[in-house]
Motif scaffolding. Structure first.
Motif, PDB file in Angstrom:
ATOM      1  N   ILE A  26      56.662  53.497  57.375  1.00 53.40           N
ATOM      2  CA  ILE A  26      57.427  54.020  55.968  1.00 53.40           C
ATOM      3  C   ILE A  26      56.538  54.347  55.159  1.00 53.40           C
ATOM      4  O   ILE A  26      55.476  53.694  54.943  1.00 53.40           O
ATOM      5  CB  ILE A  26      58.725  53.193  55.190  1.00 53.40           C
ATOM      6  N   GLU A  27      56.751  55.378  54.512  1.00 53.77           N
ATOM      7  CA  GLU A  27      56.116  55.942  53.833  1.00 53.77           C
ATOM      8  C   GLU A  27      56.052  55.241  52.131  1.00 53.77           C
ATOM      9  O   GLU A  27      57.304  55.758  51.879  1.00 53.77           O
ATOM     10  CB  GLU A  27      55.815  57.252  53.553  1.00 53.77           C
ATOM     11  N   CYS A  28      55.931  54.734  51.201  1.00 56.50           N
ATOM     12  CA  CYS A  28      56.197  54.096  49.604  1.00 56.50           C
ATOM     13  C   CYS A  28      54.968  54.691  48.982  1.00 56.50           C
ATOM     14  O   CYS A  28      54.326  54.163  49.220  1.00 56.50           O
ATOM     15  CB  CYS A  28      56.188  53.073  50.317  1.00 56.50           C
ATOM     16  N   LYS A  29      55.816  54.236  47.349  1.00 59.03           N
ATOM     17  CA  LYS A  29      55.138  54.440  46.618  1.00 59.03           C
ATOM     18  C   LYS A  29      53.315  52.938  46.757  1.00 59.03           C
ATOM     19  O   LYS A  29      54.338  51.810  46.291  1.00 59.03           O
ATOM     20  CB  LYS A  29      55.747  54.345  45.403  1.00 59.03           C
ATOM     21  N   LYS A  30      52.126  53.737  45.943  1.00 58.88           N
ATOM     22  CA  LYS A  30      51.601  52.255  45.722  1.00 58.88           C
ATOM     23  C   LYS A  30      50.836  52.935  44.858  1.00 58.88           C
ATOM     24  O   LYS A  30      50.138  54.221  44.786  1.00 58.88           O
ATOM     25  CB  LYS A  30      50.928  52.511  47.103  1.00 58.88           C
ATOM     26  N   GLY A  31      50.907  52.870  43.662  1.00 55.11           N
ATOM     27  CA  GLY A  31      50.228  53.197  42.159  1.00 55.11           C
ATOM     28  C   GLY A  31      50.293  54.549  42.024  1.00 55.11           C
ATOM     29  O   GLY A  31      52.098  55.023  42.078  1.00 55.11           O
ATOM     30  N   ASP A  32      49.913  55.275  42.149  1.00 53.38           N
ATOM     31  CA  ASP A  32      50.040  56.689  41.733  1.00 53.38           C
ATOM     32  C   ASP A  32      49.825  57.496  43.185  1.00 53.38           C
ATOM     33  O   ASP A  32      50.050  58.945  42.998  1.00 53.38           O
ATOM     34  CB  ASP A  32      48.517  57.643  40.656  1.00 53.38           C
ATOM     35  N   GLY A  33      49.586  56.669  43.790  1.00 51.95           N
ATOM     36  CA  GLY A  33      49.891  57.573  45.344  1.00 51.95           C
ATOM     37  C   GLY A  33      50.957  56.983  46.473  1.00 51.95           C
ATOM     38  O   GLY A  33      51.914  55.824  45.816  1.00 51.95           O
ATOM     39  N   THR A  34      50.807  56.650  48.037  1.00 50.97           N
ATOM     40  CA  THR A  34      51.745  56.190  48.453  1.00 50.97           C
ATOM     41  C   THR A  34      51.560  55.278  49.368  1.00 50.97           C
ATOM     42  O   THR A  34      49.664  55.027  49.459  1.00 50.97           O
ATOM     43  CB  THR A  34      51.912  57.593  49.273  1.00 50.97           C
ATOM     44  N   THR A  35      51.484  54.436  50.025  1.00 50.13           N
ATOM     45  CA  THR A  35      50.805  53.274  50.866  1.00 50.13           C
ATOM     46  C   THR A  35      52.157  53.556  52.290  1.00 50.13           C
ATOM     47  O   THR A  35      52.650  54.250  52.536  1.00 50.13           O
ATOM     48  CB  THR A  35      50.989  52.352  51.155  1.00 50.13           C
ATOM     49  N   ILE A  36      51.871  53.209  53.997  1.00 52.90           N
ATOM     50  CA  ILE A  36      52.260  53.374  55.092  1.00 52.90           C
ATOM     51  C   ILE A  36      52.536  51.793  55.204  1.00 52.90           C
ATOM     52  O   ILE A  36      51.642  51.001  55.556  1.00 52.90           O
ATOM     53  CB  ILE A  36      51.433  53.693  56.064  1.00 52.90           C
ATOM     54  N   TYR A  37      53.807  51.593  55.416  1.00 56.67           N
ATOM     55  CA  TYR A  37      54.406  50.037  56.227  1.00 56.67           C
ATOM     56  C   TYR A  37      53.705  50.131  57.364  1.00 56.67           C
ATOM     57  O   TYR A  37      55.864  51.105  57.920  1.00 56.67           O
ATOM     58  CB  TYR A  37      55.586  49.449  55.501  1.00 56.67           C
ATOM     59  N   THR A  38      54.707  49.712  58.887  1.00 55.66           N
ATOM     60  CA  THR A  38      54.462  50.113  60.017  1.00 55.66           C
ATOM     61  C   THR A  38      55.390  49.292  60.331  1.00 55.66           C
ATOM     62  O   THR A  38      55.464  47.388  59.985  1.00 55.66           O
ATOM     63  CB  THR A  38      52.786  49.781  60.411  1.00 55.66           C
ATOM     64  N   GLY A  39      56.441  49.009  61.402  1.00 52.76           N
ATOM     65  CA  GLY A  39      57.254  48.289  61.071  1.00 52.76           C
ATOM     66  C   GLY A  39      56.560  47.119  62.643  1.00 52.76           C
ATOM     67  O   GLY A  39      55.832  47.408  63.457  1.00 52.76           O
ATOM     68  N   ALA A  40      56.809  45.763  62.543  1.00 58.05           N
ATOM     69  CA  ALA A  40      55.863  44.773  63.191  1.00 58.05           C
ATOM     70  C   ALA A  40      56.752  43.925  63.093  1.00 58.05           C
ATOM     71  O   ALA A  40      57.867  43.504  62.336  1.00 58.05           O
ATOM     72  CB  ALA A  40      54.991  44.098  62.389  1.00 58.05           C
ATOM     73  N   PRO A  41      56.763  42.171  63.680  1.00 58.48           N
ATOM     74  CA  PRO A  41      57.798  41.150  63.574  1.00 58.48           C
ATOM     75  C   PRO A  41      57.797  40.734  62.016  1.00 58.48           C
ATOM     76  O   PRO A  41      56.381  40.470  62.180  1.00 58.48           O
ATOM     77  CB  PRO A  41      57.214  40.259  64.370  1.00 58.48           C
ATOM     78  N   LEU A  53      63.269  43.088  64.681  1.00 55.85           N
ATOM     79  CA  LEU A  53      61.833  42.949  63.432  1.00 55.85           C
ATOM     80  C   LEU A  53      61.631  41.083  63.531  1.00 55.85           C
ATOM     81  O   LEU A  53      60.864  40.887  62.814  1.00 55.85           O
ATOM     82  CB  LEU A  53      61.380  42.630  62.435  1.00 55.85           C
ATOM     83  N   SER A  54      62.407  40.994  65.067  1.00 53.87           N
ATOM     84  CA  SER A  54      62.166  39.045  65.074  1.00 53.87           C
ATOM     85  C   SER A  54      61.239  39.307  65.989  1.00 53.87           C
ATOM     86  O   SER A  54      60.693  37.362  65.907  1.00 53.87           O
ATOM     87  CB  SER A  54      63.820  38.557  65.108  1.00 53.87           C
ATOM     88  N   ASP A  55      60.803  39.626  66.595  1.00 54.03           N
ATOM     89  CA  ASP A  55      60.577  39.343  68.819  1.00 54.03           C
ATOM     90  C   ASP A  55      58.946  39.722  68.863  1.00 54.03           C
ATOM     91  O   ASP A  55      58.775  41.150  68.808  1.00 54.03           O
ATOM     92  CB  ASP A  55      61.210  39.678  69.594  1.00 54.03           C
ATOM     93  N   ILE A  56      58.205  39.062  68.607  1.00 46.86           N
ATOM     94  CA  ILE A  56      56.358  39.315  69.027  1.00 46.86           C
ATOM     95  C   ILE A  56      56.433  40.558  70.130  1.00 46.86           C
ATOM     96  O   ILE A  56      55.574  41.298  70.552  1.00 46.86           O
ATOM     97  CB  ILE A  56      55.414  38.388  69.091  1.00 46.86           C
ATOM     98  N   GLU A  57      57.779  40.214  71.259  1.00 41.10           N
ATOM     99  CA  GLU A  57      57.604  40.576  72.102  1.00 41.10           C
ATOM    100  C   GLU A  57      58.228  42.224  72.487  1.00 41.10           C
ATOM    101  O   GLU A  57      57.776  43.010  73.195  1.00 41.10           O
ATOM    102  CB  GLU A  57      58.562  40.042  73.218  1.00 41.10           C
ATOM    103  N   HIS A  58      58.685  42.762  71.290  1.00 38.30           N
ATOM    104  CA  HIS A  58      59.535  43.912  71.093  1.00 38.30           C
ATOM    105  C   HIS A  58      58.011  44.337  70.023  1.00 38.30           C
ATOM    106  O   HIS A  58      58.076  45.686  69.109  1.00 38.30           O
ATOM    107  CB  HIS A  58      60.532  44.293  70.745  1.00 38.30           C
TER     108      HIS A  58
END
Length: 358
Positions: free
Chosen positions: A281-296, A267-272
């Motif tokens: 990844i699906e994680c908790k957010k308050g009473d619901g959930t949120t999604i974080y997408t892989g990125a540099p 997860l270090s290189d903008i070329e990838h």
């Protein structure tokens, strides 16, 4: 009659005492007699500049605090580290005022703070995911960038990462492990390392892998999960853990051994960036959930709308992205972004150090 005389004498005594006290007092502007004391003026209280920040920034921010207080001697910088998600929640959910907020994932600022809690932010540094250990860790003399996942899967090896629901380093670790499957051509890495020792699972749809981490529940025997990644440093150093996932800067600052991974998964290189984005990844957010997408890995900073001393917060950010901050970050193993990237209504005081982005 006798009673009247007694009352008269008492009244005269009281009057005399009052007059005596009045005569011996010191009036304004008079020089006090020898032996008398005078009140010492209380020095003005220092301005407290509150900075909420990612735990991985503790090392460089301690150095920045010292430089800031030297330049602004009327201030006291109060640093409050935590996982970046929790750091931002202090402002957005708990209403705690901070004069600057710095996150290990810049994307959390527009996601959680803009527009209600901030109207601008900067990107100021990069980082890399690494696997840390010490010379006393099990199989320390064998582990490499080619076999680390096999070593972590051996009996008796204890390893850890931080909570995906609290800390970006925590939600980035499962991403790295999932990305490793394609890179090393082994589709059992995630199952063997994470699913076998926790309630974290992964599903795939149309080439995108979604990691479900709302309830991690690690077994805490092989796999340990803590709220902040920096909490794991001492556990590795003391021998309580053999390995822990950290940012490269944290490893450097704490003199830990570490495995540098291929750029395609660290997860270090903008070329990838396109490869990283195949994992979310699906994680908790308050009473619901949120999604974080892989990125540099890119760090962000802002001054919240509820800052008590916004002008001092801006000065802290200015030092962070200027020559002083750049030198500190570089020395602590964290490459600065020069010039810093600017988004939104960036204050004019920062314009000379910022390249505005769309």
């Amino acid at each position: 009659m006798r009673n009247l005389r007694i009352w008269a004498i008492l009244c005269l005594c009281v009057c005399a005492a009052v007059m005596f006290c009045g005569c011996t007092g010191t009036s304004t502007g008079e020089t006090p007699e020898q032996g008398a004391t005078t009140a010492t003026p209380t020095p003005a209280e220092k301005i407290q500049v509150k900075v909420f920040h990612a735990g991985s920034l503790t090392g460089p921010f301690e150095k920045l605090k010292a430089a800031y207080e030297e330049e602004f001697p009327n201030t006291e910088v109060l640093l409050e580290p935590a996982g970046s998600v929790d750091t931002i929640k202090k402002v957005t959910e708990n209403g705690k005022p901070a004069d600057a907020v710095a996150s290990a994932d810049y994307a959390l600022i527009p996601k959680m703070m803009v527009p209600d809690h901030a109207d601008w932010y900067l990107t100021f540094a990069k980082n890399t995911m690494v696997l840390t250990y010490t010379s006393d860790s099990k199989y320390a003399d064998e582990i490499t960038a080619e076999n680390w996942y096999e070593v972590l899967g051996r009996d008796g090896v204890r390893w850890a990462f931080s909570d995906p629901n609290s800390d970006p380093c925590g939600y980035r670790t499962p991403m790295v492990i999932q990305l490793a499957e394609a890179y090393y051509e082994d589709d059992q890495i995630f199952e063997n390392l994470i699913e076998a020792h926790s309630d974290i699972t992964v599903t795939e749809e149309n080439g995108t892998y979604t990691i479900h981490a709302t309830e991690p529940n690690p077994d805490s025997t092989t796999l340990t999960i803590r709220p902040k990644s920096v909490e794991l440093v001492q556990m590795v150093q003391s021998g309580g853990l053999d390995y822990a996932w950290e940012y490269r800067s944290v490893a450097v600052q704490n003199d830990l051994e570490f495995i540098e991974l291929p750029a395609a998964i660290d997860l270090s290189d903008i070329e990838h960036a396109d490869t990283y984005a195949t994992v979310q990844i699906e994680c908790k957010k308050g009473d619901g959930t949120t999604i974080y997408t892989g990125a540099p890995i890119v760090y962000g900073v802002t001054v919240p709308a509820i800052a008590e001393h916004p002008e001092m917060g801006i000065e802290f950010v200015k030092m962070l992205i200027g020559p002083t901050g750049q030198e500190i970050l570089t020395g602590d193993g964290q490459p600065p972004i020069v010039p810093a990237g600017g988004y939104g209504e960036v204050p004019a005081a920062l314009n000379s150090l910022v390249a505005m982005k769309v």
